[in-house]
Design a protein around this motif. Structure first.
Motif, mmCIF file in Angstrom:
data_model
loop_
_atom_site.group_PDB
_atom_site.id
_atom_site.type_symbol
_atom_site.label_atom_id
_atom_site.label_comp_id
_atom_site.label_asym_id
_atom_site.label_seq_id
_atom_site.Cartn_x
_atom_site.Cartn_y
_atom_site.Cartn_z
ATOM 1 N N TRP A 192 0.822 -1.212 0.000
ATOM 2 C CA TRP A 192 0.000 0.000 0.000
ATOM 3 C C TRP A 192 0.853 1.257 0.000
ATOM 4 C CZ3 TRP A 192 -3.390 -1.926 4.669
ATOM 5 C CH2 TRP A 192 -4.218 -2.967 4.238
ATOM 6 N N SER A 193 2.073 1.178 0.538
ATOM 7 C CA SER A 193 2.937 2.361 0.600
ATOM 8 C C SER A 193 3.532 2.722 -0.757
ATOM 9 C CB SER A 193 4.067 2.139 1.612
ATOM 10 O OG SER A 193 4.995 1.177 1.135
ATOM 11 N N LEU A 194 3.422 1.819 -1.725
ATOM 12 C CA LEU A 194 3.955 2.097 -3.061
ATOM 13 C C LEU A 194 3.002 3.041 -3.801
ATOM 14 C CD1 LEU A 194 5.082 -1.529 -3.996
ATOM 15 C CD2 LEU A 194 6.487 0.319 -3.068
ATOM 16 N N PRO A 195 3.532 3.908 -4.680
ATOM 17 C CA PRO A 195 2.702 4.957 -5.291
ATOM 18 C C PRO A 195 1.480 4.459 -6.050
ATOM 19 C CG PRO A 195 5.021 5.402 -5.663
ATOM 20 C CD PRO A 195 4.955 4.038 -5.044
ATOM 21 N N GLY A 196 1.562 3.294 -6.695
ATOM 22 C CA GLY A 196 0.471 2.856 -7.555
ATOM 23 C C GLY A 196 -0.600 2.026 -6.877
ATOM 24 N N PHE A 197 -0.583 1.945 -5.538
ATOM 25 C CA PHE A 197 -1.519 1.084 -4.822
ATOM 26 C C PHE A 197 -2.321 1.888 -3.800
ATOM 27 C CE2 PHE A 197 1.745 -1.566 -6.543
ATOM 28 C CZ PHE A 197 1.074 -2.703 -6.966
ATOM 29 N N ASN A 198 -3.489 1.362 -3.447
ATOM 30 C CA ASN A 198 -4.391 2.053 -2.528
ATOM 31 C C ASN A 198 -4.394 1.381 -1.164
ATOM 32 O OD1 ASN A 198 -5.322 3.864 -4.562
ATOM 33 N ND2 ASN A 198 -6.695 2.254 -5.324
ATOM 34 N N HIS A 199 -4.370 2.206 -0.117
ATOM 35 C CA HIS A 199 -4.461 1.676 1.243
ATOM 36 C C HIS A 199 -5.795 0.957 1.432
ATOM 37 C CE1 HIS A 199 -3.513 1.562 5.544
ATOM 38 N NE2 HIS A 199 -4.817 1.707 5.729
ATOM 39 N N GLU A 220 3.457 -0.421 -14.748
ATOM 40 C CA GLU A 220 4.050 0.448 -13.734
ATOM 41 C C GLU A 220 3.939 -0.176 -12.348
ATOM 42 O OE1 GLU A 220 2.419 4.368 -13.853
ATOM 43 O OE2 GLU A 220 3.909 5.083 -15.290
ATOM 44 N N GLN A 221 2.770 -0.760 -12.038
ATOM 45 C CA GLN A 221 2.597 -1.405 -10.744
ATOM 46 C C GLN A 221 3.528 -2.603 -10.604
ATOM 47 O OE1 GLN A 221 -1.690 -2.168 -10.986
ATOM 48 N NE2 GLN A 221 -1.977 -0.790 -9.232
ATOM 49 N N ARG A 267 6.781 7.074 -0.706
ATOM 50 C CA ARG A 267 7.690 6.581 -1.734
ATOM 51 C C ARG A 267 7.296 7.256 -3.035
ATOM 52 N NH1 ARG A 267 9.290 0.379 -1.177
ATOM 53 N NH2 ARG A 267 11.076 1.273 -2.249
ATOM 54 N N LEU A 268 8.277 7.690 -3.777
ATOM 55 C CA LEU A 268 8.031 8.497 -4.963
ATOM 56 C C LEU A 268 8.424 7.736 -6.210
ATOM 57 C CD1 LEU A 268 7.190 11.430 -5.818
ATOM 58 C CD2 LEU A 268 9.644 11.955 -5.852
ATOM 59 N N ARG A 269 7.495 7.625 -7.142
ATOM 60 C CA ARG A 269 7.807 7.036 -8.443
ATOM 61 C C ARG A 269 8.388 8.127 -9.341
ATOM 62 N NH1 ARG A 269 2.825 6.144 -11.357
ATOM 63 N NH2 ARG A 269 2.408 4.283 -10.101
ATOM 64 N N THR A 270 9.582 7.901 -9.857
ATOM 65 C CA THR A 270 10.227 8.864 -10.741
ATOM 66 C C THR A 270 10.615 8.168 -12.044
ATOM 67 O OG1 THR A 270 12.551 8.451 -10.184
ATOM 68 C CG2 THR A 270 11.282 9.815 -8.638
ATOM 69 N N PRO A 271 10.938 8.933 -13.094
ATOM 70 C CA PRO A 271 11.440 8.301 -14.317
ATOM 71 C C PRO A 271 12.716 7.497 -14.079
ATOM 72 C CG PRO A 271 10.796 10.571 -14.735
ATOM 73 C CD PRO A 271 10.737 10.383 -13.247
ATOM 74 N N ALA A 272 13.415 7.804 -12.988
ATOM 75 C CA ALA A 272 14.655 7.092 -12.676
ATOM 76 C C ALA A 272 14.424 5.861 -11.806
ATOM 77 C CB ALA A 272 15.624 8.038 -11.968
ATOM 78 N N GLY A 273 13.191 5.658 -11.330
ATOM 79 C CA GLY A 273 12.898 4.514 -10.484
ATOM 80 C C GLY A 273 12.111 4.910 -9.254
ATOM 81 N N LEU A 274 12.018 3.992 -8.319
ATOM 82 C CA LEU A 274 11.213 4.166 -7.117
ATOM 83 C C LEU A 274 12.115 4.509 -5.935
ATOM 84 C CD1 LEU A 274 8.258 3.777 -5.987
ATOM 85 C CD2 LEU A 274 8.974 1.460 -5.392
ATOM 86 N N LEU A 299 21.563 10.638 -6.895
ATOM 87 C CA LEU A 299 21.784 11.681 -7.889
ATOM 88 C C LEU A 299 20.824 11.545 -9.065
ATOM 89 C CD1 LEU A 299 25.697 11.855 -7.951
ATOM 90 C CD2 LEU A 299 24.098 13.397 -6.799
ATOM 91 N N ASP A 300 20.415 10.317 -9.344
ATOM 92 C CA ASP A 300 19.462 10.066 -10.423
ATOM 93 C C ASP A 300 18.049 10.483 -10.035
ATOM 94 O OD1 ASP A 300 18.900 9.262 -12.986
ATOM 95 O OD2 ASP A 300 18.920 7.116 -12.559
ATOM 96 N N TYR A 301 17.667 10.212 -8.775
ATOM 97 C CA TYR A 301 16.308 10.527 -8.319
ATOM 98 C C TYR A 301 16.088 12.024 -8.096
ATOM 99 C CZ TYR A 301 15.857 5.537 -6.965
ATOM 100 O OH TYR A 301 15.799 4.181 -6.957
ATOM 101 N N ALA A 302 17.103 12.697 -7.551
ATOM 102 C CA ALA A 302 16.910 14.038 -7.005
ATOM 103 C C ALA A 302 16.250 15.040 -7.941
ATOM 104 C CB ALA A 302 18.246 14.584 -6.507
#
Length: 344
Positions: free
Chosen positions: A134-141, A154-155, A235-242, A275-278
């Motif tokens: 649930w803590s992952l961006p693509g899922f619901n609590h 993506e999930q 947790r943030l989903r970015t183009p560089a990963g999670l 450095l990739d995520y920031a």
């Protein structure tokens, strides 16, 4: 792309009996009881992937024909029940065979045979509460994952990254790529692009390695997260990963990457990922932090500090110490962290 499915498998007495019979233990598919129901090609495929003559199996009724038809060798299944992921498996051979299924599981009185059968190339029991998903961006609590579910791309990637799942098949692909590149370089020939290379099924002994589930990093993140008080933590989903953690609080915005070891290569991985995520943070990044279960050596801490990255390590249970980067280094690097690269 590896397909990821969520398979309820422990929530009622029938499912738990099936679990005990064909997941807790392997089924000897070469015995006459089972072998006589297999087609020639099914038996050949099972023999190829499971040379020991036995394997773990799971199945689904005809209601799930279309979903199981998408399964391929190397896909990942999360076996769930009672608010937990109870096990994680890697699909071996998927096939449809009602007679074979009936040698393992009695047909369901309403839905019939569990005819959509798949063997498991590897399987690891786990005890992962749904809250980690649930803590992952693509899922619901509060999602209790009712019914077989094949996740969107993506999930699926979030599950693989978020739970630290490393499959046998992907390991073999990487190993085969290394062999292919090394061979090409040694022979003076053209190197095959990684994405164009397919792993020969017979190159490696699959039974030599089991599916890996990276629990150490997850547990470290959970323990550290509990120390953050009222900060907004996600947790943030970015183009560089999670990201492992994205924290917004009184001290600004912080991106945190956790590693299961403080050895040099893990420190380098954390540095590169941060450095990739920031630049992809929704707010300007004020602090980058690498999180470790023990204190790294001075040389590794200095490496992080050179790029303005803090080091946080577990000093004792539920106690973490921070080795902050010099403010001058952080100030110098902040422009790099916050560079607008979203359109690149």
């Amino acid at each position: 792309m590896t397909l990821v499915a969520i398979q309820p498998s422990y929530g009622n007495p029938t499912a738990r009996r099936h679990w005990q019979e064909t997941l807790e233990q392997e089924v000897p598919f070469t015995s006459p009881k089972h072998a006589d129901t297999l087609s020639e090609s099914q038996r050949a495929n099972l023999d190829r992937l499971h040379p020991s003559g036995s394997a773990r199996f799971w199945g689904a009724t005809s209601v799930q024909d279309a979903k199981v038809a998408r399964f391929r060798t190397g896909d990942v299944v999360l076996f769930t029940g009672q608010n937990h992921v109870r096990g994680i498996g890697e699909v071996g051979i998927p096939f449809q065979n009602e007679a074979f299924a009936n040698t393992m599981w009695d047909p369901d009185p309403q839905k019939g045979s569990w005819r959509n059968v798949y063997s498991l190339l590897s399987f690891r029991p786990t005890e992962i509460h749904y809250s980690e998903i649930w803590s992952l961006p693509g899922f619901n609590h509060g999602d209790h994952f009712m019914g077989l579910r094949v996740l969107k791309e993506e999930q699926a990637q979030e599950i693989l990254d978020g739970l630290g799942i490393d499959t046998v098949t992907e390991f073999e692909r990487k190993l085969a790529r290394d062999v292919a590149v090394a061979s090409a370089l040694a022979a003076g020939t053209t190197v095959i692009p990684v994405e164009a290379f397919n792993t020969p099924e017979t190159t490696y002994t699959r039974s030599a390695r089991n599916i890996r589930v990276g629990r150490a990093e997850s547990l470290l993140v959970t323990e550290y997260k509990a120390t953050l008080g009222d900060a907004d933590v996600q947790r943030l989903r970015t183009p560089a990963g999670l990201t492992d953690l994205h924290v917004t609080g009184a001290a600004g915005t912080e991106v945190i990457e956790a590693k299961s070891s403080a050895e040099h290569r893990y420190v380098r991985e954390a540095l590169a990922q941060l450095l990739d995520y920031a630049p992809h943070s929704p707010q300007p990044t004020d602090r980058l932090t690498a999180l470790f279960p023990v204190r790294p050596r001075a040389a590794e801490v200095n490496l992080l500090h050179r790029y303005g990255i803090d080091c946080v390590y577990r000093a004792a249970p539920h106690t973490f110490d921070r080795l902050a980067a010099p403010e001058e280094a952080r100030k110098h690097m902040r422009a790099v962290w916050s560079a607008d690269t979203a359109g690149e």
